[in-house]
Structures are given as structure tokens and as C-alpha cells.
Motif scaffolding. Structure first.
Motif, mmCIF file in Angstrom:
data_model
loop_
_atom_site.group_PDB
_atom_site.id
_atom_site.type_symbol
_atom_site.label_atom_id
_atom_site.label_comp_id
_atom_site.label_asym_id
_atom_site.label_seq_id
_atom_site.Cartn_x
_atom_site.Cartn_y
_atom_site.Cartn_z
ATOM 1 N N ILE A 1 6.879 11.453 -2.567
ATOM 2 C CA ILE A 1 7.154 13.134 -2.179
ATOM 3 C C ILE A 1 5.656 12.807 -1.488
ATOM 4 O O ILE A 1 5.995 13.915 -0.231
ATOM 5 C CB ILE A 1 6.780 14.389 -3.233
ATOM 6 N N VAL A 2 4.703 12.340 -1.693
ATOM 7 C CA VAL A 2 3.603 12.129 -0.999
ATOM 8 C C VAL A 2 3.656 11.289 0.319
ATOM 9 O O VAL A 2 2.827 12.284 1.279
ATOM 10 C CB VAL A 2 2.574 11.635 -1.925
ATOM 11 N N LEU A 3 4.386 10.896 0.517
ATOM 12 C CA LEU A 3 4.649 9.729 1.313
ATOM 13 C C LEU A 3 5.313 11.180 2.578
ATOM 14 O O LEU A 3 4.887 10.958 3.847
ATOM 15 C CB LEU A 3 5.438 8.974 1.025
ATOM 16 N N ARG B 1 9.514 0.837 0.270
ATOM 17 C CA ARG B 1 10.633 0.125 -1.180
ATOM 18 C C ARG B 1 11.592 -0.728 -0.391
ATOM 19 O O ARG B 1 12.153 -1.768 -1.398
ATOM 20 C CB ARG B 1 11.174 1.862 -2.537
ATOM 21 N N ILE C 1 1.011 -1.151 -0.261
ATOM 22 C CA ILE C 1 -0.182 -0.243 0.211
ATOM 23 C C ILE C 1 0.710 1.317 0.016
ATOM 24 O O ILE C 1 1.089 2.182 -0.900
ATOM 25 C CB ILE C 1 -0.986 -0.176 1.155
ATOM 26 N N LEU C 2 1.542 0.957 0.964
ATOM 27 C CA LEU C 2 2.533 2.124 0.762
ATOM 28 C C LEU C 2 3.731 2.330 -0.199
ATOM 29 O O LEU C 2 4.004 3.924 -0.124
ATOM 30 C CB LEU C 2 4.172 2.236 2.181
ATOM 31 N N VAL C 3 3.782 1.881 -0.806
ATOM 32 C CA VAL C 3 4.858 2.041 -2.643
ATOM 33 C C VAL C 3 3.826 2.627 -3.738
ATOM 34 O O VAL C 3 4.058 3.154 -4.311
ATOM 35 C CB VAL C 3 5.496 1.068 -3.099
ATOM 36 N N SER C 4 2.225 2.475 -2.904
ATOM 37 C CA SER C 4 1.338 3.331 -3.879
ATOM 38 C C SER C 4 1.457 5.011 -4.507
ATOM 39 O O SER C 4 0.769 5.207 -5.186
ATOM 40 C CB SER C 4 -0.218 2.037 -3.723
ATOM 41 N N PHE C 5 2.027 5.200 -2.786
ATOM 42 C CA PHE C 5 2.347 6.828 -2.677
ATOM 43 C C PHE C 5 3.475 7.078 -3.976
ATOM 44 O O PHE C 5 4.576 6.617 -3.472
ATOM 45 C CB PHE C 5 1.951 7.227 -1.460
ATOM 46 N N PRO C 6 2.858 8.410 -3.934
ATOM 47 C CA PRO C 6 4.622 8.569 -4.771
ATOM 48 C C PRO C 6 5.403 8.951 -3.694
ATOM 49 O O PRO C 6 5.292 9.233 -2.578
ATOM 50 C CB PRO C 6 4.199 10.079 -5.097
ATOM 51 N N ALA D 1 3.487 13.767 4.125
ATOM 52 C CA ALA D 1 2.315 13.602 4.942
ATOM 53 C C ALA D 1 2.991 13.196 6.507
ATOM 54 O O ALA D 1 2.565 13.424 7.253
ATOM 55 C CB ALA D 1 1.995 11.881 4.916
#
Lengths: 279, 317
Positions: free
Chosen positions: A125-127, A153, A118-123, A130
Motif C-alpha cells: 500500500i505504501v508503494l 514481487r 529495494i521496492l519489495v521492502s515497502f508494503p 507513492a
């Protein structure tokens, strides 16, 4: 490195050699910043605001009359410090979680992997943004935010290598000799996933430079008056881009060249260590 | 195919539920106290009572599990809650900005595809020549150039050559296409360049792989011209990984938008995200994170459909 090996590197991989040379110079400038920089990076000179590049200020001054070259040199400290620590922390945390997850297997592995998926589905910079919102601002939190966005990653890549290592004879032997879980993970498995770990780590360096610059540019990273390249591009650099274009050009060039050098070196290392690995 | 698609779309629901849970945990559970963080960072002295009132207003005095049930229950009704800063519904805050960002994303994709495919193919066909090296430098540089800096350089270029800056106010495409495009072309170029870098590399390496195949040698030896060999025989078969990269990078476009919208002063979703972060507007952050994840999930479903369309050998049941 012996001279012959160095000359071979230059001939075979001219781009990688140039990148390495650039980064060594940059690191030297960052370490020796107080002696190399012509001015104090925080020193306002209101008589010389927006001074164009010239003999007094090689790269000009900014809207506060601060010397841009000096701010670039001190900014290299911020960039390299944040970039290195975030990459090392992120890759190491990811490697630890990845190896442990592969070793324990079962439900632990399943849950940890789903979370990472789930976490790698965010770019990135977005992570990282947040994380900044959760952790708060400041340089230490910035490092943590970037590192945490790297962790899933690194974890996914390292885990897939660790799965192969798990059934190696030496791991079985260690277990037969009665070694504990963490001894097996740290002493026997971790050293054998060094190649993907190093490839991830170097791939992170260039991205960390860009992330730090982007977050600082957005006002979510390093805060004024600390010199940071991304910060130098925000606010006045855009506002006064017509009046003082030098404010916007050199910091961007510094970011791009540094990220480029890290990426080129990272690619060279990947090709040397493991041509099959894609990051 | 239709049945497969229906199953995939049904599976989106549990996936997004898992994402929503993780986002909730990430944003709500880790920090000690959102309200204190927000009020104290304002710099003024705040009494205990004010903090308690604010917490009650935002529903933060309820136990965590109740907040979680509220959040997931709202999602089931497509309600993302209200913004902690503006008080407007999160869905509305996002909806009014979506048009601009979506158009920018599509334009950036057009820029990226029209750069990546010709350049990647050209580099692969002229492997090892200066063309190949130039394309590779172009794409490696694309990965290292921050898109906000490229945006600043574009503004500078427009100022120097045309003494002109793009309009600041957003005009919808159907109201005035010229005004709309003259504003959005520049950020699209800035975002699209970086986007193209990954796709160019993928096109090149996929083409190199295909060009080694036997049927390409056959095509050459039966005397076909370069164009049909490269375009019809090679490119069509190299397209699958390229489409994958383009799709996944599309899902990641928000990353480029957050910084580029800032430079061009565009009031889009990217800027909303930056504002939400700097104001610690936790409901809005949750909503935007969920939006980003949903785009990723749906792009993946779309990619699976695209595979079946591009490659007749791929059949789903």
C-alpha cells in the motif's frame, strides 16, 4: 466442466468450490449491473436518507439517500475491473522483466534485481500510495499504481524460475538456430514460467481488491460519485456509524468476502500447480 | 558476533543511500512538474510567474543533479529537508507523530504474537481436527479483512455494548496510562488481527514440520507430558521462521497504520503519510518512504541477531 468433475471439486475442495461459485455470481452481477440493481446507484433520494434495510431498500440507503445494494452491485464492477486489470498488468510486467533479467544476466540482471529488492521492502500500500502521488488520481492511474507495486514481487518470483529455464536444451537450440533475444524470451522462456506466473496472478487478485478498497477509502483511489466499496466506507459511514450502521457493514463484507474468495482460490491453485512455491 | 554486527550496521549506510536514490528517482524524476500538479489540482487559474516563483521557493528550478546532491547531502546530516506544505522540517513532522505510531505498532505486535503462537501451535498439535480448521479459517479471514473495516466494526461494537467511544485526543502513556490504552487498544486489535494471520500460518506449518522429527518421537516415548514436548522440544525449534515472519510483518506495519489511523482519527505517521500523498508534499513523501525502508533494513539486522540468540548453532564471524 463435466458434471462429475464439478462434483469431485465440491467434495474435495468445498471451500474452493464455494469461492468459485461466489466469484461467478459476483462477476455476473457486475456485468449485468444495470439490469440486476434495483435502483440507479447515483440516484439521490433525499426523502429516504439513512433508510434502514427493508422491503424498499434491501440493504438500506446512505447519507445521500442512495440505494446501498445498487451501489454494492455497481461497486463490484469497479472492484473487479481494477482488481483484474491491475493484477494482470502487474504480473505480466513483472514476468517480462523477470524473464528478460534472467536471460540477459550480468549487470542488467544485477541492477534490475537490486531495484526490485529495494521496492519489495515497502508494503504494497505504501508503494501504491507513492505511485498515486506520482501519477495522479483517476481510475486508470489507480490501476497503474497497484500494478506497479505488484511488478517487483512478480519479477523476483518469475526470475528464479526463469533462471532454471535459461539453460534448458530447447533454449540453447533456439539460440543455435539463430533466434533473436526477444524471440527466445517471448516464445521459449515466457511460456515455461507459466505456473509461477499464474500463482502470482491469483495471489495478486485478493490483494488488489484490498488495495483498491484501501486507497479509495483514503480518498486516493476511485472518486465520488463512482460507486466503489472502499469509498462507501469512508466519510459518512464512519461519521454516522451509530445512526446508520448498515452503511458500514455491507460494503466491508463485500470487500472481505471477495478478497477471501480470491485468496482461497489462489491457495488452491498454488497447491495444485506447485506445492513448493510460497508467495 | 560484535564484529559481525558492526559490519552489518556499516553496510546499512550504502543500502540506505541506494534506497534514497531510488526514492528520489521515483518521486522526482517521473512526474513532469510537481508544482503544476499541485497548483492546477487546486482548480484556480495560475500564471506562469506564480508557478516559477513557487518552483524557485521549493528549489525545483535547480537542475535535477543539484536537487539530488541537496537531498543526499542533507541525509548525511540527518536532515530530510522541509515539508513543501507546512514549511516545517520533515524530521520534526515525523518526530512529533512517531510516539503514537510506535506505541501502536508495539501493541499490535503484542496482539499478533499472543494470538498467533498459541493458535498456530494448537492447530498443529490438533492437526486435521475442527480446531485446526477453525484456526485456519480465522487466519485466512484475517488476510482478507481490511483493517479499516475491522476498526469500524470495533467502534460499532463499543457503541452498541457500552454506549462509549474511545477518546479522540492522544494522551502519552506516562501521563495517563488508562486514557492512553483505552484509546489505542482498539486500533491495535484492528491492525494486530491481520498481522497475526500470517504469523499463525507460519507457526502452524513450522510446528507441523518439527513435530515429525525423531527427537519429538523420543520425547513422547520417554513419557514426557504433552506440554513439555510441545513447548520445550517442538516450539523452541519451530521459532526461527515464526520470528522471521513477525519481524518482517513489523516492518510492514506502516501499511496497516495508514488506513487504521484514519478510522480512529489518530494523528500518527500513517495519517501523516496519507496527508503527504494527498497534498503532494514530495519532500515529506521522500522522508517517510526512507523511514519505512530504514525500519525494514534495521529489522533485518535485528532478525540476524535474534537467530544467533535463538539457535546456538548459528554463529557469525
Amino acid at each position: 466442466m463435466p458434471a462429475s468433475a464439478a462434483s469431485r471439486l465440491v467434495r474435495r475442495h468445498p471451500l474452493a468450490a464455494a469461492s468459485a461459485a461466489f466469484l461467478v455470481l459476483l462477476a455476473l452481477a457486475a456485468v449485468l449491473a444495470p439490469w440486476v440493481a434495483p435502483y440507479d446507484p447515483m440516484d439521490n433520494d433525499y426523502a429516504a436518507m439513512f433508510a434502514p434495510p427493508g422491503s424498499r431498500h434491501w440493504l438500506g440507503t446512505d447519507s445521500y439517500g442512495r440505494d446501498i445494494l445498487s451501489r454494492l452491485i455497481f461497486g463490484a464492477r469497479t472492484a473487479l475491473l481494477v482488481g483484474f486489470s491491475a493484477s494482470v498488468v502487474g504480473a505480466t510486467a513483472g514476468a517480462l522483466v523477470g524473464v528478460a533479467s534472467a536471460y540477459f544476466g550480468g549487470v542488467v540482471d544485477l541492477v534490475v534485481q537490486r531495484v526490485a529488492d529495494i521496492l519489495v521492502s515497502f508494503p504494497l500500500i505504501v508503494l501504491a500510495m507513492a505511485m498515486v502521488a506520482v501519477l495522479g488520481s483517476g481510475t486508470a492511474n489507480l490501476v497503474a499504481a497497484i500494478a506497479l507495486s505488484f511488478t517487483p514481487r512478480a519479477q523476483l518470483v518469475v526470475r528464479s524460475s526463469a533462471l532454471q529455464v535459461r539453460h534448458m536444451v530447447y533454449v540453447e537450440a533456439a539460440r543455435a538456430l539463430g533466434a533473436g533475444h526477444w524471440r527466445i524470451i517471448l516464445r521459449h522462456m515466457l511460456p515455461n514460467v507459466l505456473a509461477p506466473y499464474l500463482v502470482m496472478l491469483t495471489a495478486f487478485l485478493g490483494q488488489a481488491i484490498l488495495l483498491e478498497a484501501s486507497l479509495s477509502f483514503l480518498g486516493l483511489g476511485v472518486a465520488e460519485p463512482t460507486p466503489a466499496w472502499g469509498l462507501m466506507l469512508s466519510g459518512a459511514a464512519v461519521e454516522f456509524v451509530q445512526r446508520a450502521p448498515w452503511m458500514a457493514i455491507s460494503p466491508g463484507l463485500a470487500i472481505t468476502l471477495t478478497a477471501l474468495a480470491f485468496n482461497v482460490l489462489g491457495d488452491a491453485l498454488r497447491d495444485a500447480l506447485d506445492p513448493k512455491l510460497r508467495v | 558476533m560484535l564484529r559481525y554486527l558492526a559490519t552489518r550496521l556499516l553496510l546499512v549506510v550504502p543500502t540506505l543511500w541506494a534506497v534514497a536514490t531510488l526514492v528520489f528517482v521515483l518521486v522526482r524524476v517521473i512526474p513532469g512538474d510537481i508544482v503544476e500538479l499541485r497548483l492546477v489540482s487546486g482548480g484556480t487559474y495560475v500564471t506562469r510567474e506564480v508557478i516559477e516563483q513557487e518552483r524557485a521557493r521549493l528549489g525545483l528550478n535547480k537542475p535535477l543533479w543539484e536537487q539530488y546532491v541537496d537531498w543526499v547531502g542533507g541525509l548525511a546530516r540527518l536532515d530530510l529537508g522541509t515539508s513543501m506544505w507546512t514549511g516545517a522540517p520533515v524530521v520534526r513532522e515525523i518526530a512529533i507523530r512517531l510516539e503514537l505510531s510506535l506505541q501502536l505498532a508495539v501493541m499490535a505486535t503484542v496482539v499478533a504474537v499472543s494470538l498467533a503462537i498459541p493458535l498456530g501451535v494448537w492447530a498443529a498439535v490438533r492437526r486435521g481436527t475442527w480446531v485446526d480448521h477453525a484456526v485456519q479459517v480465522f487466519s485466512v479471514a484475517g488476510l482478507a479483512t481490511p483493517s479499516f473495516w475491522l476498526g469500524i466494526l470495533l467502534l460499532l461494537f463499543l457503541l452498541w455494548t457500552f454506549r462509549w467511544l474511545p477518546p479522540m485526543l492522544f494522551t502519552p502513556l506516562w501521563v495517563d496510562p488508562v486514557a492512553n490504552l483505552s484509546q489505542l487498544v482498539w486500533p491495535a486489535l484492528a491492525v494486530g488481527y491481520r498481522y497475526s494471520a500470517v504469523a499463525t500460518r507460519m507457526t502452524r506449518s513450522a510446528m507441523l514440520e518439527v513435530l515429525r522429527e525423531d527427537y519429538i518421537r523420543t520425547a513422547w516415548s520417554k513419557g514426557l507430558a504433552e506440554r513439555p514436548v510441545v513447548v520445550r522440544h517442538a516450539l523452541r525449534n519451530a521459532l526461527l521462521p515464526v520470528v522471521t515472519v513477525i519481524g518482517l510483518e513489523f516492518a510492514f506495519l506502516i501499511g496497516g497504520l495508514v488506513v487504521t489511523e484514519q478510522v480512529f482519527n489518530l494523528n500518527g505517521v500513517g495519517k501523516l503519510f496519507v496527508d503527504a500523498i494527498s497534498r503532494r508534499d514530495y519532500t515529506l513523501i521522500q522522508g517517510l518512504m526512507l523511514l519505512v525502508a530504514s525500519v525494514y533494513v534495521f529489522v533485518n539486522v535485528g532478525l540476524d541477531v535474534a537467530y544467533a540468540l535463538l539457535d546456538p548453532r548459528i554463529r557469525y564471524r
